[in-house]
Design a protein around this motif. Structure first.
Motif, PDB file in Angstrom:
ATOM      1  N   MET A   1      72.856  50.100  44.693  1.00 52.95           N
ATOM      2  CA  MET A   1      71.911  50.365  45.781  1.00 52.95           C
ATOM      3  C   MET A   1      72.364  49.640  47.046  1.00 52.95           C
ATOM      4  O   MET A   1      72.900  48.532  46.976  1.00 52.95           O
ATOM      5  N   ALA A   2      72.166  50.222  48.199  1.00 53.86           N
ATOM      6  CA  ALA A   2      72.592  49.621  49.465  1.00 53.86           C
ATOM      7  C   ALA A   2      71.848  48.326  49.723  1.00 53.86           C
ATOM      8  O   ALA A   2      70.804  48.053  49.130  1.00 53.86           O
ATOM      9  N   ASN A   3      72.381  47.520  50.661  1.00 50.58           N
ATOM     10  CA  ASN A   3      71.745  46.247  50.986  1.00 50.58           C
ATOM     11  C   ASN A   3      70.361  46.431  51.589  1.00 50.58           C
ATOM     12  O   ASN A   3      69.492  45.589  51.439  1.00 50.58           O
ATOM     13  N   LYS A   4      70.177  47.542  52.302  1.00 50.16           N
ATOM     14  CA  LYS A   4      68.878  47.785  52.907  1.00 50.16           C
ATOM     15  C   LYS A   4      68.585  49.273  52.914  1.00 50.16           C
ATOM     16  O   LYS A   4      69.397  50.074  53.334  1.00 50.16           O
ATOM     17  N   VAL A   5      67.392  49.626  52.407  1.00 50.13           N
ATOM     18  CA  VAL A   5      66.935  51.010  52.403  1.00 50.13           C
ATOM     19  C   VAL A   5      65.540  51.024  53.009  1.00 50.13           C
ATOM     20  O   VAL A   5      64.676  50.247  52.616  1.00 50.13           O
ATOM     21  N   ARG A   6      65.298  51.920  53.963  1.00 52.37           N
ATOM     22  CA  ARG A   6      63.989  52.016  54.603  1.00 52.37           C
ATOM     23  C   ARG A   6      63.632  53.481  54.780  1.00 52.37           C
ATOM     24  O   ARG A   6      64.415  54.257  55.319  1.00 52.37           O
ATOM     25  N   SER A   7      62.463  53.867  54.290  1.00 55.56           N
ATOM     26  CA  SER A   7      62.004  55.253  54.397  1.00 55.56           C
ATOM     27  C   SER A   7      60.649  55.288  55.069  1.00 55.56           C
ATOM     28  O   SER A   7      59.808  54.417  54.846  1.00 55.56           O
ATOM     29  N   ILE A   8      60.435  56.320  55.887  1.00 49.96           N
ATOM     30  CA  ILE A   8      59.174  56.486  56.614  1.00 49.96           C
ATOM     31  C   ILE A   8      58.439  57.683  56.049  1.00 49.96           C
ATOM     32  O   ILE A   8      59.016  58.755  55.861  1.00 49.96           O
ATOM     33  N   PHE A   9      57.155  57.510  55.784  1.00 51.28           N
ATOM     34  CA  PHE A   9      56.302  58.585  55.274  1.00 51.28           C
ATOM     35  C   PHE A   9      55.560  59.166  56.465  1.00 51.28           C
ATOM     36  O   PHE A   9      54.705  58.525  57.059  1.00 51.28           O
ATOM     37  N   ALA A  10      55.886  60.412  56.825  1.00 53.92           N
ATOM     38  CA  ALA A  10      55.381  60.982  58.075  1.00 53.92           C
ATOM     39  C   ALA A  10      54.145  61.850  57.898  1.00 53.92           C
ATOM     40  O   ALA A  10      53.628  62.390  58.861  1.00 53.92           O
ATOM     41  N   ASN A  11      53.658  61.997  56.683  1.00 52.21           N
ATOM     42  CA  ASN A  11      52.516  62.876  56.449  1.00 52.21           C
ATOM     43  C   ASN A  11      51.210  62.122  56.672  1.00 52.21           C
ATOM     44  O   ASN A  11      50.980  61.065  56.078  1.00 52.21           O
ATOM     45  N   GLU A  12      50.325  62.663  57.520  1.00 54.06           N
ATOM     46  CA  GLU A  12      49.086  61.977  57.877  1.00 54.06           C
ATOM     47  C   GLU A  12      47.849  62.617  57.252  1.00 54.06           C
ATOM     48  O   GLU A  12      46.724  62.378  57.685  1.00 54.06           O
ATOM     49  N   ASN A  13      48.036  63.423  56.230  1.00 53.09           N
ATOM     50  CA  ASN A  13      46.922  64.178  55.673  1.00 53.09           C
ATOM     51  C   ASN A  13      46.120  63.418  54.630  1.00 53.09           C
ATOM     52  O   ASN A  13      45.179  63.971  54.063  1.00 53.09           O
ATOM     53  N   TYR A  14      46.464  62.179  54.357  1.00 57.37           N
ATOM     54  CA  TYR A  14      45.805  61.433  53.301  1.00 57.37           C
ATOM     55  C   TYR A  14      44.903  60.370  53.917  1.00 57.37           C
ATOM     56  O   TYR A  14      45.360  59.477  54.626  1.00 57.37           O
ATOM     57  N   VAL A  15      43.614  60.482  53.640  1.00 57.69           N
ATOM     58  CA  VAL A  15      42.612  59.646  54.294  1.00 57.69           C
ATOM     59  C   VAL A  15      42.320  58.377  53.503  1.00 57.69           C
ATOM     60  O   VAL A  15      42.314  57.278  54.046  1.00 57.69           O
ATOM     61  N   ASP A  16      42.078  58.534  52.200  1.00 55.14           N
ATOM     62  CA  ASP A  16      41.657  57.396  51.395  1.00 55.14           C
ATOM     63  C   ASP A  16      42.753  56.346  51.263  1.00 55.14           C
ATOM     64  O   ASP A  16      42.494  55.144  51.307  1.00 55.14           O
ATOM     65  N   LEU A  17      43.974  56.815  51.094  1.00 60.26           N
ATOM     66  CA  LEU A  17      45.098  55.905  50.918  1.00 60.26           C
ATOM     67  C   LEU A  17      46.361  56.632  51.348  1.00 60.26           C
ATOM     68  O   LEU A  17      46.582  57.777  50.944  1.00 60.26           O
ATOM     69  N   THR A  18      47.186  56.005  52.168  1.00 57.18           N
ATOM     70  CA  THR A  18      48.408  56.660  52.614  1.00 57.18           C
ATOM     71  C   THR A  18      49.545  55.665  52.770  1.00 57.18           C
ATOM     72  O   THR A  18      49.322  54.467  52.943  1.00 57.18           O
ATOM     73  N   LEU A  19      50.743  56.182  52.679  1.00 56.55           N
ATOM     74  CA  LEU A  19      51.955  55.397  52.907  1.00 56.55           C
ATOM     75  C   LEU A  19      52.330  55.417  54.387  1.00 56.55           C
ATOM     76  O   LEU A  19      52.024  56.371  55.101  1.00 56.55           O
ATOM     77  N   TYR A  20      53.026  54.385  54.812  1.00 53.90           N
ATOM     78  CA  TYR A  20      53.635  54.391  56.141  1.00 53.90           C
ATOM     79  C   TYR A  20      55.152  54.199  56.021  1.00 53.90           C
ATOM     80  O   TYR A  20      55.920  54.979  56.558  1.00 53.90           O
ATOM     81  N   GLN A  21      55.556  53.168  55.299  1.00 51.76           N
ATOM     82  CA  GLN A  21      56.977  52.916  55.086  1.00 51.76           C
ATOM     83  C   GLN A  21      57.149  52.260  53.718  1.00 51.76           C
ATOM     84  O   GLN A  21      56.214  51.692  53.167  1.00 51.76           O
ATOM     85  N   PHE A  22      58.366  52.339  53.199  1.00 55.65           N
ATOM     86  CA  PHE A  22      58.685  51.624  51.965  1.00 55.65           C
ATOM     87  C   PHE A  22      60.190  51.411  51.941  1.00 55.65           C
ATOM     88  O   PHE A  22      60.946  52.126  52.621  1.00 55.65           O
ATOM     89  N   GLY A  23      60.637  50.418  51.174  1.00 59.10           N
ATOM     90  CA  GLY A  23      62.067  50.158  51.174  1.00 59.10           C
ATOM     91  C   GLY A  23      62.504  49.047  50.249  1.00 59.10           C
ATOM     92  O   GLY A  23      61.727  48.507  49.449  1.00 59.10           O
ATOM     93  N   TYR A  24      63.778  48.731  50.381  1.00 59.26           N
ATOM     94  CA  TYR A  24      64.462  47.740  49.548  1.00 59.26           C
ATOM     95  C   TYR A  24      65.387  46.956  50.465  1.00 59.26           C
ATOM     96  O   TYR A  24      65.993  47.534  51.371  1.00 59.26           O
ATOM     97  N   GLU A  25      65.477  45.652  50.251  1.00 55.64           N
ATOM     98  CA  GLU A  25      66.401  44.876  51.077  1.00 55.64           C
ATOM     99  C   GLU A  25      67.002  43.715  50.292  1.00 55.64           C
ATOM    100  O   GLU A  25      66.279  42.946  49.644  1.00 55.64           O
ATOM    101  N   LYS A  26      68.312  43.631  50.355  1.00 55.31           N
ATOM    102  CA  LYS A  26      69.045  42.479  49.825  1.00 55.31           C
ATOM    103  C   LYS A  26      69.419  41.617  51.024  1.00 55.31           C
ATOM    104  O   LYS A  26      70.305  41.967  51.813  1.00 55.31           O
ATOM    105  N   CYS A  27      68.726  40.500  51.182  1.00 62.78           N
ATOM    106  CA  CYS A  27      68.832  39.710  52.412  1.00 62.78           C
ATOM    107  C   CYS A  27      70.043  38.791  52.416  1.00 62.78           C
ATOM    108  O   CYS A  27      70.461  38.274  51.372  1.00 62.78           O
ATOM    109  N   ASP A  28      70.580  38.578  53.602  1.00 61.29           N
ATOM    110  CA  ASP A  28      71.594  37.551  53.789  1.00 61.29           C
ATOM    111  C   ASP A  28      70.927  36.181  53.777  1.00 61.29           C
ATOM    112  O   ASP A  28      69.712  36.067  54.013  1.00 61.29           O
TER     113      ASP A  28
END
Length: 281
Positions: A1-28
């Motif tokens: 897996m890459a040192n850093k992965v970042r994904s954006i969730f662009a769907n706004e149709n979920y009211v009760d609970l929704t994602l905005y971003q999620f990812g993985y990071e191997k820090c220096d």
């Protein structure tokens, strides 16, 4: 897996609970973020390594936590935080940013508060399930929105059930019962001309108490919640249908289209027609 992965969730149709971003990071070593304030809930789970969190509590005091693999930390909206990787054993973490009408209540259930945001697991099986769900999100960013939301719910279930600070729900917590009943009523009647008095009457409590428990659980008044819910439903209809705006207005509780358009612009920032066109470019 890459040192850093970042994904954006662009769907706004979920009211009760929704994602905005999620990812993985191997820090220096000594990689730092902040001090900064985030607009939504942001949870980090430490897969390996160590680091330090400095978090400002409700009184403005800065608390320092030394954390390691198997632990995690939660940022609340509008809370100032700073975090830095260890110099010799920098951490690797997965993270998810989320929010929604039920997010605050779920986090209170987990026991991770504004004043104590550190996660420690008490159930290894549930902790591992939580970790797997975070990794799944990171590895499947192109999955359908509903599938991603489903894994967000599974992650939160693992977080709550494994948290050593978990708050047990009991039958005596009438406040939570009344809030759930109110939300059910709003979800079923938001298209009608309902008032806060109607919601309170449905729950057999007075308006003042209803406002108090909404503030304590959802950090919003019943009026604010109802307005936000209607606007979210309007956005769904504008994006996924070709219905005239007048029909959508009536379907979300606004028989007067002019009043709906004015309210929509005040809440969303642009008129309904302009918002719809921007989603279809």
């Amino acid at each position: 897996m890459a040192n850093k992965v970042r994904s954006i969730f662009a769907n706004e149709n979920y009211v009760d609970l929704t994602l905005y971003q999620f990812g993985y990071e191997k820090c220096d070593p000594l990689h730092a973020n902040g001090p900064a304030v985030w607009n939504h809930f942001l949870f980090h789970y430490i897969q390996s390594g160590k680091g330090q969190l400095r978090s400002k509590d409700e009184k403005g005091n800065v608390n320092t936590y030394h954390l390691q693999a198997g632990q995690g930390f939660l940022f609340w909206p509008k809370q100032q935080n700073y975090y830095i990787a260890d110099e010799e054993d920098p951490w690797v973490y997965t993270w998810v940013e989320f929010d929604g009408l039920h997010a605050r209540e779920l986090m209170l259930h987990s026991g991770l508060t504004f004043n104590y945001p550190v996660y420690m697991g008490r159930d290894d099986e549930e902790r591992e399930k939580m970790s797997r769900e975070l990794l799944w999100l990171t590895e499947h960013p192109q999955s359908p929105p509903l599938e991603l939301i489903g894994h967000l719910y599974l992650f939160l279930s693992g977080l709550i059930h494994s948290s050593s600070a978990r708050k047990e729900a009991t039958g005596g917590r009438m406040r939570d019962f009344y809030v759930r009943e109110s939300l059910n009523y709003i979800e079923q009647h938001y298209a009608e001309d309902i008032s806060v008095e109607d919601i309170a009457a449905y729950c057999s409590i007075n308006r003042s108490y209803l406002g108090k428990i909404f503030r304590s659980v959802l950090n919003a008044s019943p009026q604010e919640f109802l307005l936000k819910y209607r606007m979210k439903k309007a956005c769904e209809l504008l994006e996924i249908t070709t219905m005239p705006i007048g029909e959508i207005s009536a379907m979300v509780g606004y028989p007067n289209q002019l009043n709906f358009s004015r309210t929509f612009k005040n809440q969303i920032g642009v008129p309904p027609r302009e918002w719809r066109n921007s989603r279809r470019r």
